[in-house]
Design an enzyme around this catalytic site. Structure first.
Site, PDB file in Angstrom:
ATOM      1  N   GLY A   9      -1.023 102.088  58.980  1.00 59.39           N
ATOM      2  CA  GLY A   9      -0.115 100.957  58.779  1.00 59.39           C
ATOM      3  C   GLY A   9       0.807 101.118  57.581  1.00 59.39           C
ATOM      4  O   GLY A   9       1.768 100.363  57.427  1.00 59.39           O
ATOM      5  N   GLN A  11       3.800 102.374  55.255  1.00 57.96           N
ATOM      6  CA  GLN A  11       5.173 102.747  55.608  1.00 57.96           C
ATOM      7  C   GLN A  11       5.854 103.356  54.400  1.00 57.96           C
ATOM      8  O   GLN A  11       5.457 103.095  53.258  1.00 57.96           O
ATOM      9  CB  GLN A  11       5.969 101.511  56.021  1.00 57.96           C
ATOM     10  CG  GLN A  11       5.424 100.853  57.277  1.00 57.96           C
ATOM     11  CD  GLN A  11       6.395  99.859  57.870  1.00 57.96           C
ATOM     12  OE1 GLN A  11       7.592  99.931  57.651  1.00 57.96           O
ATOM     13  NE2 GLN A  11       5.867  98.929  58.651  1.00 57.96           N
ATOM     14  N   ALA A  14      12.413 106.214  55.255  1.00 62.62           N
ATOM     15  CA  ALA A  14      12.661 107.463  55.992  1.00 62.62           C
ATOM     16  C   ALA A  14      13.477 108.441  55.144  1.00 62.62           C
ATOM     17  O   ALA A  14      13.331 109.655  55.281  1.00 62.62           O
ATOM     18  CB  ALA A  14      13.389 107.161  57.299  1.00 62.62           C
ATOM     19  N   GLY A  16      14.203 109.993  51.558  1.00 64.78           N
ATOM     20  CA  GLY A  16      13.660 110.136  50.210  1.00 64.78           C
ATOM     21  C   GLY A  16      14.563 111.030  49.386  1.00 64.78           C
ATOM     22  O   GLY A  16      15.524 111.624  49.890  1.00 64.78           O
ATOM     23  N   LEU A  17      14.225 111.126  48.099  1.00 63.06           N
ATOM     24  CA  LEU A  17      15.005 111.984  47.199  1.00 63.06           C
ATOM     25  C   LEU A  17      14.299 113.329  47.049  1.00 63.06           C
ATOM     26  O   LEU A  17      13.145 113.384  46.613  1.00 63.06           O
ATOM     27  CB  LEU A  17      15.117 111.330  45.810  1.00 63.06           C
ATOM     28  CG  LEU A  17      15.937 112.153  44.808  1.00 63.06           C
ATOM     29  CD1 LEU A  17      17.437 111.989  45.079  1.00 63.06           C
ATOM     30  CD2 LEU A  17      15.614 111.753  43.362  1.00 63.06           C
ATOM     31  N   GLY A  18      15.002 114.430  47.395  1.00 65.41           N
ATOM     32  CA  GLY A  18      14.483 115.772  47.130  1.00 65.41           C
ATOM     33  C   GLY A  18      14.742 116.131  45.678  1.00 65.41           C
ATOM     34  O   GLY A  18      15.740 115.671  45.097  1.00 65.41           O
ATOM     35  N   ASP A  43      10.298 113.176  46.496  1.00 61.23           N
ATOM     36  CA  ASP A  43       9.583 114.401  46.880  1.00 61.23           C
ATOM     37  C   ASP A  43       9.618 115.407  45.729  1.00 61.23           C
ATOM     38  O   ASP A  43      10.691 115.766  45.250  1.00 61.23           O
ATOM     39  CB  ASP A  43      10.272 115.031  48.102  1.00 61.23           C
ATOM     40  CG  ASP A  43       9.547 116.284  48.578  1.00 61.23           C
ATOM     41  OD1 ASP A  43       8.556 116.144  49.318  1.00 61.23           O
ATOM     42  OD2 ASP A  43       9.957 117.403  48.182  1.00 61.23           O
ATOM     43  N   TYR A  48       8.017 123.117  41.546  1.00 60.77           N
ATOM     44  CA  TYR A  48       9.378 122.747  41.116  1.00 60.77           C
ATOM     45  C   TYR A  48       9.460 122.600  39.591  1.00 60.77           C
ATOM     46  O   TYR A  48      10.560 122.486  39.036  1.00 60.77           O
ATOM     47  CB  TYR A  48       9.848 121.442  41.772  1.00 60.77           C
ATOM     48  CG  TYR A  48       9.933 121.457  43.281  1.00 60.77           C
ATOM     49  CD1 TYR A  48       9.850 122.638  44.011  1.00 60.77           C
ATOM     50  CD2 TYR A  48      10.087 120.268  43.995  1.00 60.77           C
ATOM     51  CE1 TYR A  48       9.911 122.630  45.401  1.00 60.77           C
ATOM     52  CE2 TYR A  48      10.157 120.263  45.388  1.00 60.77           C
ATOM     53  CZ  TYR A  48      10.049 121.448  46.082  1.00 60.77           C
ATOM     54  OH  TYR A  48      10.109 121.421  47.454  1.00 60.77           O
ATOM     55  N   LYS A  77       3.067 118.696  46.135  1.00 60.97           N
ATOM     56  CA  LYS A  77       2.581 119.772  47.009  1.00 60.97           C
ATOM     57  C   LYS A  77       1.730 120.777  46.247  1.00 60.97           C
ATOM     58  O   LYS A  77       2.024 121.101  45.092  1.00 60.97           O
ATOM     59  CB  LYS A  77       3.759 120.512  47.660  1.00 60.97           C
ATOM     60  CG  LYS A  77       4.808 119.592  48.265  1.00 60.97           C
ATOM     61  CD  LYS A  77       5.902 120.327  49.009  1.00 60.97           C
ATOM     62  CE  LYS A  77       7.065 119.384  49.301  1.00 60.97           C
ATOM     63  NZ  LYS A  77       8.085 119.341  48.254  1.00 60.97           N
ATOM     64  N   HIS A 110       1.857 123.361  50.552  1.00 66.80           N
ATOM     65  CA  HIS A 110       3.285 123.696  50.512  1.00 66.80           C
ATOM     66  C   HIS A 110       3.660 124.782  51.529  1.00 66.80           C
ATOM     67  O   HIS A 110       4.699 124.685  52.195  1.00 66.80           O
ATOM     68  CB  HIS A 110       3.644 124.139  49.089  1.00 66.80           C
ATOM     69  CG  HIS A 110       5.082 123.975  48.738  1.00 66.80           C
ATOM     70  ND1 HIS A 110       5.509 123.720  47.461  1.00 66.80           N
ATOM     71  CD2 HIS A 110       6.215 124.040  49.484  1.00 66.80           C
ATOM     72  CE1 HIS A 110       6.834 123.623  47.438  1.00 66.80           C
ATOM     73  NE2 HIS A 110       7.280 123.819  48.658  1.00 66.80           N
TER      74      HIS A 110
HETATM   75  N1  LIG Z   1       8.504 122.098  51.627  1.00 66.51           N
HETATM   76  C1  LIG Z   1       9.332 123.067  51.329  1.00 66.51           C
HETATM   77  O1  LIG Z   1       9.010 124.259  51.421  1.00 66.51           O
HETATM   78  C2  LIG Z   1      10.722 122.719  50.876  1.00 66.51           C
HETATM   79  C3  LIG Z   1      11.725 123.695  50.899  1.00 66.51           C
HETATM   80  C4  LIG Z   1      13.008 123.318  50.519  1.00 66.51           C
HETATM   81  C5  LIG Z   1      13.264 122.008  50.134  1.00 66.51           C
HETATM   82  N2  LIG Z   1      12.255 121.082  50.087  1.00 66.51           N
HETATM   83  C6  LIG Z   1      12.493 119.677  49.653  1.00 66.51           C
HETATM   84  O2  LIG Z   1      13.657 119.196  50.339  1.00 66.51           O
HETATM   85  C7  LIG Z   1      14.623 118.776  49.393  1.00 66.51           C
HETATM   86  C8  LIG Z   1      16.047 118.954  49.932  1.00 66.51           C
HETATM   87  O3  LIG Z   1      16.333 120.296  50.255  1.00 66.51           O
HETATM   88  P1  LIG Z   1      17.230 121.259  49.342  1.00 66.51           P
HETATM   89  O4  LIG Z   1      17.080 120.867  47.925  1.00 66.51           O
HETATM   90  O5  LIG Z   1      16.851 122.639  49.735  1.00 66.51           O
HETATM   91  O6  LIG Z   1      18.713 121.041  49.794  1.00 66.51           O
HETATM   92  P2  LIG Z   1      19.646 119.937  50.473  1.00 66.51           P
HETATM   93  O7  LIG Z   1      19.127 118.579  50.215  1.00 66.51           O
HETATM   94  O8  LIG Z   1      19.885 120.381  51.867  1.00 66.51           O
HETATM   95  O9  LIG Z   1      21.008 120.190  49.685  1.00 66.51           O
HETATM   96  C9  LIG Z   1      21.135 119.935  48.310  1.00 66.51           C
HETATM   97  C10 LIG Z   1      22.591 120.193  47.952  1.00 66.51           C
HETATM   98  O10 LIG Z   1      23.437 119.243  48.621  1.00 66.51           O
HETATM   99  C11 LIG Z   1      24.279 118.589  47.660  1.00 66.51           C
HETATM  100  N3  LIG Z   1      24.506 117.213  48.113  1.00 66.51           N
HETATM  101  C12 LIG Z   1      23.618 116.197  48.167  1.00 66.51           C
HETATM  102  N4  LIG Z   1      24.180 115.092  48.680  1.00 66.51           N
HETATM  103  C13 LIG Z   1      25.459 115.406  48.947  1.00 66.51           C
HETATM  104  C14 LIG Z   1      26.545 114.679  49.491  1.00 66.51           C
HETATM  105  N5  LIG Z   1      26.394 113.415  49.873  1.00 66.51           N
HETATM  106  N6  LIG Z   1      27.721 115.315  49.629  1.00 66.51           N
HETATM  107  C15 LIG Z   1      27.882 116.617  49.253  1.00 66.51           C
HETATM  108  N7  LIG Z   1      26.882 117.356  48.740  1.00 66.51           N
HETATM  109  C16 LIG Z   1      25.669 116.757  48.595  1.00 66.51           C
HETATM  110  C17 LIG Z   1      23.486 118.647  46.370  1.00 66.51           C
HETATM  111  O11 LIG Z   1      24.350 118.560  45.261  1.00 66.51           O
HETATM  112  P3  LIG Z   1      24.272 117.338  44.191  1.00 66.51           P
HETATM  113  O12 LIG Z   1      22.934 117.405  43.540  1.00 66.51           O
HETATM  114  O13 LIG Z   1      25.411 117.658  43.274  1.00 66.51           O
HETATM  115  O14 LIG Z   1      24.496 116.086  44.969  1.00 66.51           O
HETATM  116  C18 LIG Z   1      22.871 120.038  46.475  1.00 66.51           C
HETATM  117  O15 LIG Z   1      23.798 121.026  46.099  1.00 66.51           O
HETATM  118  C19 LIG Z   1      14.297 119.643  48.166  1.00 66.51           C
HETATM  119  O16 LIG Z   1      14.956 119.207  47.003  1.00 66.51           O
HETATM  120  C20 LIG Z   1      12.802 119.555  48.158  1.00 66.51           C
HETATM  121  O17 LIG Z   1      12.383 118.298  47.626  1.00 66.51           O
HETATM  122  C21 LIG Z   1      10.997 121.421  50.479  1.00 66.51           C
END
Ligand SMILES: NC(=O)c1ccc[n+]([C@@H]2O[C@H](COP(=O)([O-])OP(=O)(O)OC[C@H]3O[C@@H](n4cnc5c(N)ncnc54)[C@H](OP(=O)(O)O)[C@@H]3O)[C@@H](O)[C@H]2O)c1
Length: 315
Positions: A9, A11, A14, A16-18, A43, A48, A77, A110
């Site tokens: 239950g 929630q 949908a 989140g902040l990476g 997240d 990290y 993770k 992870h």
């Molecule tokens: N489980 C895993 O193995 C794994 C692997 C990869 C990622 N992750 C998680 O997923 C999250 C997201 O993935 P990611 O960090 O790889 O990359 P992403 O979210 O696909 O891309 C991040 C990039 O997009 C830019 N951005 C964000 N919003 C924007 C917008 N509205 N317009 C234009 N550019 C924008 C960001 O720049 P600004 O910061 O300047 O906005 C940054 O350069 C990670 O941070 C992490 O928490 C998990």
């Protein structure tokens, strides 16, 4: 705000902040800006190296009194060097200490890859441990214990193929509640999504915007840019929104969660608002046609010759 729903239950938002690649004061400010903008789902991961700063940000947020611990959904993770039975609970405790929390909302394995204790990124084959030596089910049983002890409300995995999920599910007491994987219009993972939907596993999209800020060493030559795909641009124009909002809105429309990373408050706000964008049937069909099974995070960095790891996505 669209939510993801757990079997008990609970929630969570949908969207989140990476926080991968965001460190120090930047990530601290980003988390405060995000919560101010309405984010309630954050997240992070031990690897990290930003849990301390996120913990500081959370303390400041709680001290202001408007947002309480129970309003937030915090994921961390388990890193690959802590898969052995004796290392899982201590690794979780370390994350909790850094985050200054009593419990996580979600703790994930992870990667389905094991390293020797203390290895951040392997430099030689001996830095790895095989999954025969440290089976995923052994690691998972410790995750189940962490859940039973109340150290995390939910447990899940990341970067698991359907094959690995099926194997784990056949042995586990608790089926992983989440599988966090790379997901975007060029990598739609329809079969995995169908399997997860059938089994009540929430699929969370990482790198939903194509992870343009990751290190060059992790990038392929001439890799595509999701923002430049003409279909994405046309849908953005049609709705008067940005390409990023189309990319994020697609997950919400598909019933998945997504965790776009941003340290820019303008991006953060528009990314969060994207959850409410109503893409229509034509948009969804046009995006469905873009699938190329293209990975930005191809996992090859964990397939060092001699490590024993190959084809970690089982495809
Ligand atoms: N489980 C895993 O193995 C794994 C692997 C990869 C990622 N992750 C998680 O997923 C999250 C997201 O993935 P990611 O960090 O790889 O990359 P992403 O979210 O696909 O891309 C991040 C990039 O997009 C830019 N951005 C964000 N919003 C924007 C917008 N509205 N317009 C234009 N550019 C924008 C960001 O720049 P600004 O910061 O300047 O906005 C940054 O350069 C990670 O941070 C992490 O928490 C998990």
């Amino acid at each position: 705000m669209k939510t993801i729903k757990f079997k008990n239950g609970d929630q969570a938002h949908a969207i989140g902040l990476g926080t991968w690649k965001a460190t120090g004061e930047t990530v601290k400010q980003a988390v405060k800006d995000a919560v101010n903008a309405g984010y309630r789902h954050i997240d992070t991961a031990a690897v990290y190296q930003n849990e301390n700063e996120i913990g500081e940000a959370l303390q400041e947020i709680f001290a202001e009194g408007n947002v309480k611990r129970e309003d937030l959904f915090i994921t961390s993770k388990l890193w690959n060097d802590a898969h052995a039975s004796e290392d899982v609970l201590p690794a979780l405790s370390e994350s909790l200490d850094k985050l200054q929390l009593d419990y996580l909302d979600l703790y994930l394995i992870h990667w389905p890859v094991a390293f020797q204790k203390g290895i951040g990124f392997p430099s030689k084959p001996e830095d790895y441990r095989s999954l025969n030596e440290v089976p995923l089910i052994t690691t998972w049983q410790e995750m189940e214990k962490a859940h039973a002890k109340g150290l995390t409300r939910h447990i899940g995995v990341s970067n698991f193929s359907q094959k690995k999920l099926e194997d784990l599910n056949s042995k586990a007491e608790i089926i992983p509640e989440v599988n966090q994987v790379e997901l975007h219009p060029l990598l739609q993972q329809n079969a995995l999504k169908e399997y997860c939907d059938k089994n009540g596993i929430i699929l969370t999209a990482y790198s939903p915007l194509g992870s343009g800020d990751r290190p060059d060493a992790m990038k392929a030559d001439n890799e595509p840019n999701l923002f430049d795909i003409p279909t994405i641009g046309q849908i953005a124009e049609k709705h008067g929104i940005s390409p990023a909002q189309v990319l994020i809105g697609w997950h919400a429309a598909r019933g998945s969660s997504a965790i776009p990373k941003s340290t820019n408050p303008v991006h953060m706000r528009s990314n969060l608002e994207a959850a409410e964008i109503a893409l229509d049937k034509t948009d969804m069909a046009d995006i469905a046609a873009l699938d190329k099974h293209f990975r930005f995070i191809d996992g090859k960095f964990f397939e060092m010759p001699g490590s024993g790891y190959q084809n970690i996505y089982d495809e």
